[in-house]
Scaffold this motif. Structure first.
Motif, PDB file in Angstrom:
ATOM      1  N   GLY A 104       3.690   9.490  -6.086  1.00 36.90           N
ATOM      2  CA  GLY A 104       4.400  10.734  -5.853  1.00 36.90           C
ATOM      3  C   GLY A 104       4.232  11.335  -4.481  1.00 36.90           C
ATOM      4  N   LEU A 105       3.574  10.633  -3.561  1.00 41.87           N
ATOM      5  CA  LEU A 105       3.329  11.198  -2.243  1.00 41.87           C
ATOM      6  C   LEU A 105       4.584  11.167  -1.372  1.00 41.87           C
ATOM      7  CD1 LEU A 105       0.428  10.631  -3.291  1.00 41.87           C
ATOM      8  CD2 LEU A 105      -0.217  10.152  -0.921  1.00 41.87           C
ATOM      9  N   SER A 106       4.754  12.204  -0.574  1.00 40.22           N
ATOM     10  CA  SER A 106       5.833  12.249   0.412  1.00 40.22           C
ATOM     11  C   SER A 106       5.436  11.414   1.618  1.00 40.22           C
ATOM     12  CB  SER A 106       6.090  13.690   0.848  1.00 40.22           C
ATOM     13  OG  SER A 106       4.963  14.203   1.547  1.00 40.22           O
ATOM     14  N   GLU A 121       0.836  -1.193   0.000  1.00 40.50           N
ATOM     15  CA  GLU A 121       0.000   0.000   0.000  1.00 40.50           C
ATOM     16  C   GLU A 121       0.877   1.252   0.000  1.00 40.50           C
ATOM     17  OE1 GLU A 121      -3.879   1.727   2.488  1.00 40.50           O
ATOM     18  OE2 GLU A 121      -2.566   0.193   3.374  1.00 40.50           O
ATOM     19  N   VAL A 122       1.895   1.252   0.844  1.00 39.60           N
ATOM     20  CA  VAL A 122       2.812   2.397   0.901  1.00 39.60           C
ATOM     21  C   VAL A 122       3.568   2.534  -0.416  1.00 39.60           C
ATOM     22  CG1 VAL A 122       4.896   3.296   2.020  1.00 39.60           C
ATOM     23  CG2 VAL A 122       3.057   2.324   3.412  1.00 39.60           C
ATOM     24  N   LEU A 123       3.992   1.428  -1.011  1.00 35.45           N
ATOM     25  CA  LEU A 123       4.727   1.467  -2.268  1.00 35.45           C
ATOM     26  C   LEU A 123       3.895   2.094  -3.378  1.00 35.45           C
ATOM     27  CD1 LEU A 123       7.109   0.805  -4.092  1.00 35.45           C
ATOM     28  CD2 LEU A 123       6.250  -1.549  -4.260  1.00 35.45           C
ATOM     29  N   VAL A 124       2.619   1.741  -3.453  1.00 42.24           N
ATOM     30  CA  VAL A 124       1.740   2.334  -4.462  1.00 42.24           C
ATOM     31  C   VAL A 124       1.654   3.844  -4.268  1.00 42.24           C
ATOM     32  CG1 VAL A 124      -0.652   2.487  -5.262  1.00 42.24           C
ATOM     33  CG2 VAL A 124       0.394   0.254  -4.886  1.00 42.24           C
ATOM     34  N   GLN A 147       5.516  -0.019 -10.840  1.00 41.99           N
ATOM     35  CA  GLN A 147       4.859   0.164 -12.142  1.00 41.99           C
ATOM     36  C   GLN A 147       5.007  -1.087 -12.989  1.00 41.99           C
ATOM     37  OE1 GLN A 147       3.229   2.974 -13.614  1.00 41.99           O
ATOM     38  NE2 GLN A 147       2.802   1.562 -15.284  1.00 41.99           N
ATOM     39  N   ARG A 148       6.218  -1.613 -13.062  1.00 40.32           N
ATOM     40  CA  ARG A 148       6.488  -2.787 -13.896  1.00 40.32           C
ATOM     41  C   ARG A 148       5.783  -4.030 -13.375  1.00 40.32           C
ATOM     42  NH1 ARG A 148      12.643  -3.140 -13.515  1.00 40.32           N
ATOM     43  NH2 ARG A 148      12.379  -4.984 -14.823  1.00 40.32           N
ATOM     44  N   ALA A 149       5.631  -4.111 -12.049  1.00 39.56           N
ATOM     45  CA  ALA A 149       5.002  -5.284 -11.451  1.00 39.56           C
ATOM     46  C   ALA A 149       3.479  -5.227 -11.512  1.00 39.56           C
ATOM     47  CB  ALA A 149       5.450  -5.431  -9.998  1.00 39.56           C
ATOM     48  N   GLY A 150       2.942  -4.121 -12.021  1.00 38.41           N
ATOM     49  CA  GLY A 150       1.496  -4.002 -12.165  1.00 38.41           C
ATOM     50  C   GLY A 150       0.767  -3.594 -10.904  1.00 38.41           C
ATOM     51  N   LEU A 151       1.496  -3.146  -9.873  1.00 40.76           N
ATOM     52  CA  LEU A 151       0.841  -2.778  -8.619  1.00 40.76           C
ATOM     53  C   LEU A 151      -0.031  -1.544  -8.775  1.00 40.76           C
ATOM     54  CD1 LEU A 151       3.604  -3.355  -5.903  1.00 40.76           C
ATOM     55  CD2 LEU A 151       1.838  -4.928  -6.725  1.00 40.76           C
ATOM     56  N   LEU A 201      13.176  -4.705  -1.681  1.00 38.07           N
ATOM     57  CA  LEU A 201      13.229  -4.635  -3.142  1.00 38.07           C
ATOM     58  C   LEU A 201      14.661  -4.523  -3.658  1.00 38.07           C
ATOM     59  CD1 LEU A 201      10.224  -2.269  -3.999  1.00 38.07           C
ATOM     60  CD2 LEU A 201      10.274  -4.764  -3.906  1.00 38.07           C
ATOM     61  N   ARG A 202      15.597  -4.285  -2.731  1.00 40.04           N
ATOM     62  CA  ARG A 202      17.010  -4.115  -3.081  1.00 40.04           C
ATOM     63  C   ARG A 202      17.208  -2.954  -4.064  1.00 40.04           C
ATOM     64  NH1 ARG A 202      18.931 -10.431  -4.018  1.00 40.04           N
ATOM     65  NH2 ARG A 202      18.156 -11.227  -2.020  1.00 40.04           N
ATOM     66  N   VAL A 203      16.571  -1.843  -3.747  1.00 41.95           N
ATOM     67  CA  VAL A 203      16.742  -0.622  -4.527  1.00 41.95           C
ATOM     68  C   VAL A 203      17.228   0.467  -3.585  1.00 41.95           C
ATOM     69  CG1 VAL A 203      14.997  -1.249  -6.234  1.00 41.95           C
ATOM     70  CG2 VAL A 203      14.317   0.038  -4.201  1.00 41.95           C
ATOM     71  N   THR A 204      17.738   1.539  -4.156  1.00 43.18           N
ATOM     72  CA  THR A 204      18.349   2.581  -3.332  1.00 43.18           C
ATOM     73  C   THR A 204      17.566   3.885  -3.317  1.00 43.18           C
ATOM     74  OG1 THR A 204      19.742   3.284  -5.195  1.00 43.18           O
ATOM     75  CG2 THR A 204      20.655   1.636  -3.687  1.00 43.18           C
ATOM     76  N   SER A 205      16.477   3.961  -4.064  1.00 45.32           N
ATOM     77  CA  SER A 205      15.735   5.216  -4.109  1.00 45.32           C
ATOM     78  C   SER A 205      14.247   4.959  -4.275  1.00 45.32           C
ATOM     79  CB  SER A 205      16.222   6.100  -5.262  1.00 45.32           C
ATOM     80  OG  SER A 205      15.796   5.568  -6.510  1.00 45.32           O
ATOM     81  N   ARG A 206      13.472   5.962  -3.931  1.00 45.60           N
ATOM     82  CA  ARG A 206      12.018   5.890  -4.088  1.00 45.60           C
ATOM     83  C   ARG A 206      11.643   5.744  -5.562  1.00 45.60           C
ATOM     84  NH1 ARG A 206       9.712   8.423   0.825  1.00 45.60           N
ATOM     85  NH2 ARG A 206       7.785   8.923  -0.268  1.00 45.60           N
ATOM     86  N   VAL A 207      12.397   6.403  -6.436  1.00 47.91           N
ATOM     87  CA  VAL A 207      12.103   6.310  -7.865  1.00 47.91           C
ATOM     88  C   VAL A 207      12.258   4.877  -8.353  1.00 47.91           C
ATOM     89  CG1 VAL A 207      12.935   6.931 -10.169  1.00 47.91           C
ATOM     90  CG2 VAL A 207      12.583   8.696  -8.462  1.00 47.91           C
ATOM     91  N   GLN A 208      13.357   4.235  -7.975  1.00 51.44           N
ATOM     92  CA  GLN A 208      13.570   2.850  -8.393  1.00 51.44           C
ATOM     93  C   GLN A 208      12.459   1.950  -7.858  1.00 51.44           C
ATOM     94  OE1 GLN A 208      17.497   2.027  -6.954  1.00 51.44           O
ATOM     95  NE2 GLN A 208      18.505   3.178  -8.584  1.00 51.44           N
TER      96      GLN A 208
END
Length: 219
Positions: A163-165, A155-158, A204-208, A191-198
């Protein structure tokens, strides 16, 4: 700060953003002068043209990201399927804006960037992925990472992808900013990513995002 090779674009953005009480355009410049100007005026947010004749926007982005105190950078583009957008996002840009964005939306997008949010138009993001079909597929390992997220983390990831802070996310789902921060940290780790954008791009790619819209439509 606005960086663009066209004086008309620079002045237009300055006029529109300058009309907002809480946004100050501290400088406008071409790509060749961008890094020196950022070091001098230290803007919080930079809107950076992705295609400029004097210096490539991706080059400017890399130089800005290498600064000791880099500003938040969002790319400006004319095309929603610009081939350079993916590279920019993976290089540390906090999102991208189409140059024909409605004027009344610009100030809010800048506020979102300044607050630590990301600016990724769902429509434009889909166009980016559709123009790069080889990059759009979520592999098994990435799918497994997404699968490890709890329901609340999804839910938070979506909301991150919207674009929410952290503060806005907390207000939306009735959590403290500290709790949201903990969720964001867990999401980036899982998710093993380093930023909110990633993280947003993977969502987006996972269809969430599509799943979230479908759920809202079914209520």
């Amino acid at each position: 700060m606005v960086v663009d090779d066209e004086a008309l674009v620079r002045s237009g953005f300055q006029l529109i953003l300058g009309a907002a009480d809480d946004v100050e355009v501290v400088a406008t410049t071409t790509g060749a002068e961008a890094v020196d100007t950022v070091v001098r005026v230290r803007p919080d947010v930079v809107l950076l043209d992705i295609r400029m004749p004097d210096v490539d926007g991706l080059t400017v982005l890399r130089e800005l990201r290498a600064l000791a105190r880099p500003p938040v950078v969002a790319m400006l583009t004319t095309f929603d399927a610009d081939e350079y957008i993916l590279t920019a996002l993976r290089s540390g840009a906090a999102g991208f804006l189409l140059k024909d964005t409605e004027p009344d939306q610009l100030a809010q997008l800048v506020r979102t960037l300044a607050a630590g949010g990301v600016v990724l138009s769902p429509k434009a993001s889909r166009a980016v992925w559709q123009s790069h079909p080889g990059a759009a597929a979520v592999d098994d390992e990435e799918a497994a990472r997404v699968g490890r997220l709890t329901g609340r983390e999804r839910e938070v990831l979506v909301l991150i992808a919207e674009g929410l802070s952290n503060g806005d996310i907390g207000a939306r789902i009735h959590l403290s900013a500290g709790t949201v921060k903990d969720h964001v940290s867990a999401i980036l780790t899982k998710l093993r990513v380093t930023s909110r954008v990633q993280a947003a791009l993977l969502a987006q790619r996972a269809g969430l995002l599509d799943a979230g819209r479908d759920a809202e439509g079914g209520r």
